[in-house]
Each structure stands twice: as C-alpha cells, then as structure tokens.
Design a protein around this motif. Sequence first.
Motif, mmCIF file in Angstrom:
data_model
loop_
_atom_site.group_PDB
_atom_site.id
_atom_site.type_symbol
_atom_site.label_atom_id
_atom_site.label_comp_id
_atom_site.label_asym_id
_atom_site.label_seq_id
_atom_site.Cartn_x
_atom_site.Cartn_y
_atom_site.Cartn_z
ATOM 1 N N UNK A 30 0.849 -1.180 0.000
ATOM 2 C CA UNK A 30 0.000 0.000 0.000
ATOM 3 C C UNK A 30 0.892 1.239 0.000
ATOM 4 N N UNK A 31 0.318 2.394 0.203
ATOM 5 C CA UNK A 31 1.095 3.622 0.255
ATOM 6 C C UNK A 31 0.854 4.316 1.594
ATOM 7 N N UNK A 32 1.777 4.204 2.569
ATOM 8 C CA UNK A 32 3.037 3.468 2.492
ATOM 9 C C UNK A 32 2.827 1.982 2.745
ATOM 10 N N UNK A 33 3.818 1.151 2.377
ATOM 11 C CA UNK A 33 3.696 -0.284 2.647
ATOM 12 C C UNK A 33 3.675 -0.564 4.152
ATOM 13 N N UNK A 34 3.082 -1.704 4.517
ATOM 14 C CA UNK A 34 3.120 -2.159 5.909
ATOM 15 C C UNK A 34 3.580 -3.604 5.936
ATOM 16 N N UNK A 35 4.256 -3.985 7.013
ATOM 17 C CA UNK A 35 4.877 -5.308 7.073
ATOM 18 C C UNK A 35 4.698 -5.935 8.447
ATOM 19 N N UNK A 36 4.757 -7.267 8.454
ATOM 20 C CA UNK A 36 4.796 -8.061 9.678
ATOM 21 C C UNK A 36 5.893 -9.096 9.525
ATOM 22 N N UNK A 37 6.567 -9.397 10.610
ATOM 23 C CA UNK A 37 7.667 -10.366 10.601
ATOM 24 C C UNK A 37 7.441 -11.377 11.712
ATOM 25 N N UNK A 38 7.712 -12.655 11.408
ATOM 26 C CA UNK A 38 7.682 -13.688 12.434
ATOM 27 C C UNK A 38 8.895 -14.586 12.240
ATOM 28 N N UNK A 39 9.537 -14.946 13.360
ATOM 29 C CA UNK A 39 10.694 -15.844 13.351
ATOM 30 C C UNK A 39 10.366 -17.033 14.235
ATOM 31 N N UNK A 40 10.672 -18.217 13.768
ATOM 32 C CA UNK A 40 10.426 -19.421 14.542
ATOM 33 C C UNK A 40 11.150 -19.326 15.890
ATOM 34 N N UNK A 41 10.475 -19.648 16.994
ATOM 35 C CA UNK A 41 11.128 -19.550 18.315
ATOM 36 C C UNK A 41 12.413 -20.346 18.423
ATOM 37 N N UNK A 42 12.541 -21.454 17.681
ATOM 38 C CA UNK A 42 13.756 -22.272 17.748
ATOM 39 C C UNK A 42 14.905 -21.702 16.936
ATOM 40 N N UNK A 43 14.653 -20.605 16.203
ATOM 41 C CA UNK A 43 15.698 -20.052 15.329
ATOM 42 C C UNK A 43 15.911 -18.565 15.578
ATOM 43 N N UNK A 44 15.618 -18.113 16.774
ATOM 44 C CA UNK A 44 15.802 -16.710 17.091
ATOM 45 C C UNK A 44 17.231 -16.414 17.543
ATOM 46 N N UNK A 45 17.547 -15.125 17.646
ATOM 47 C CA UNK A 45 18.867 -14.644 18.066
ATOM 48 C C UNK A 45 19.947 -15.034 17.060
ATOM 49 N N UNK A 46 19.541 -15.171 15.787
ATOM 50 C CA UNK A 46 20.509 -15.495 14.739
ATOM 51 C C UNK A 46 20.484 -14.452 13.620
ATOM 52 N N UNK A 47 19.781 -13.349 13.848
ATOM 53 C CA UNK A 47 19.762 -12.280 12.855
ATOM 54 C C UNK A 47 18.713 -12.405 11.782
#
Length: 314
Positions: free
Chosen positions: A80-97
Amino acid sequence: MQPTVTDAHLEPAQSADVLAMAVRASTHDGVRPLSEQTVLDVRRLPGSPAGESATSHLLIEEQPDAPRPGVIAYAHVELTDPPSAEIVVDPDHRHAGHGRALAQEVLRRWPTTRFWAHGDLPAARNLFSSLDLAPVRQLWQMTRPLRGEWSELPDVTLPEGFTVRSFELGRDEERWLRVNARAFADHPEQGRMTLGDLRDRTEEPWFDPHGFLLIEHGTDLAAFHWTKVEPAEPGHSVPASGEVYVVGVDPAYQGRGLGKVVTLVGLHHLRNRGLASATLYVEGDNAPALATYHRLGFERSAIDVMYAATSGPA
C-alpha cells in the motif's frame, strides 16, 4: 553467516510452514504475530484470487539437510502507500539475525515501510529502534467481562424508526461495503475492504451471519455491529471470548448516539451466546472511541505498535 532472504509466491508447503510457525510463535510469545489479513494472504495458493491489494512474501528457509527443513522466518509486506509489514521468526531459530535480515531487506526494497509489532514485545522494540524506526501508531486491544462481577450491561433500546436484523449473504454485501467505506474513509485498513476481502471472511469457520447485525432506518443501512467468535478450544463447549469485530455508523447518521446503541446490541448478542468476555481493537489516538468504550466497561488488555522512520530516506 548472513541469512539468505528470498521472495516467492508461496507454494502449499511454504504456506503450511508459515502458518505452523505462526502458531508456535503465538504459543511461545502469548500474542499472535500475524494479522487476520496476513493469514488469509498466506493461505492463498498460487493461481487463487489475491484481491485488489498487492502483497510480497519474503522467506528465510532452513537448509534441506537440516533436522526440520522449511521456513524459519517470514515477512509479509502489503504494498500500500506506504507499505506495511509483519515479521515472524520461529522460536527455535531466534537470536541469529533472521528478523533483522528480513527487516533490512524490506527497507532496502520499500524504504517507507511501516512495521507492526503485535504485543510490542521487547525483542521487536529493540530490533526496530536499532534500525532507527520509532512508534507512529498504536492499536489497543480492550476487554470487558460479560459474566460475573462487573459484567452488567446497560439495557439497549433502538431509537424510534430503527430496526435490527442479521446480515444476509447474497443480499447485503454491496450495501454494507458502501457504508463501511464511508464510515471508515480515514482508516488505513478497514476503509479499503473489497468484496473479495468480505467474501474471504464470510467463508471463514468463525463467520456467523446471526452475529453480523445491521441497524436499518427505512431502506437505509444506518449502522452495523459485526461480531466475531472463534470456534471453541478443544475440550470446551463454548468459546471463552467474543470480539467486537467492526462497529460502524454511516456518516449521515452520526451524532444520534447510534455508536453506543449498536455496540450494546452486539455485546448483548455475545453475552446471550454464553461468552465470558468481549474484546475489541481501537486506535490508540481515537479519544472519543476510547471514552465510549471505557464507559462501557472496557479496559486496555494489550497493544500493537506500528514502527516507521520518522523522516524520509536520505
């Protein structure tokens, strides 16, 4: 090693990975990482109608020889204008950037993107502040009891000349969309709802036309209260909570007290279903709505925060 970010039209296996990862993250964090619209987008398979709003899916995947290969981090971008985003990281793979890699890639492609942090968890706050993003919007979740102490609801009487009935599929879609667009003309998400978006929701397992209540004045649709009740958890006969999903009043009928009346109509419906509590979402800067909901016994129970750059790209 820098994670590899790819974009894709989600294949069935990738879609299943993202949805399963979102469930694991929700269980781990106590808050759902993806909005309803994002989940609907993720479910769409290649070749299925995608509605009028364009989206992009960015992935980080575990290597094929890993113990559990598949998607381990995901970003959904609504263009959209402006774009919007959501991010999800698997709990077993966090703290890795992985979250940082996704956010940086999103900003590289779409520098004005705004990011939702559901629950505004510390990890999200730290990530976005480190990218020089700041809060620009708050969405409050508010809750009130429907049973037990402090649960009494005021009686509700429709003003003279007004009637209430349930939404009818095949009859009310277009007229509801017109009123919804007028009622939410300044709302960045709700006001853009299309017929495809509406049909997506009426095909969901939770949809109940008897909980989609229309307030009419003659032939006019003056206001509405769409309630949402998710199916009961396994082992429970009745869901614990219902949602004040959308409440709207046609601008032509605003100023007559219909907002409170139509809210109460829906709350009585939810209580009559035997639910213990009701929740709703409201913009954190909507002072009149917050005052109304406070008077009806709602208190803030959670918060979502949107982060964005407060100045344009250099």
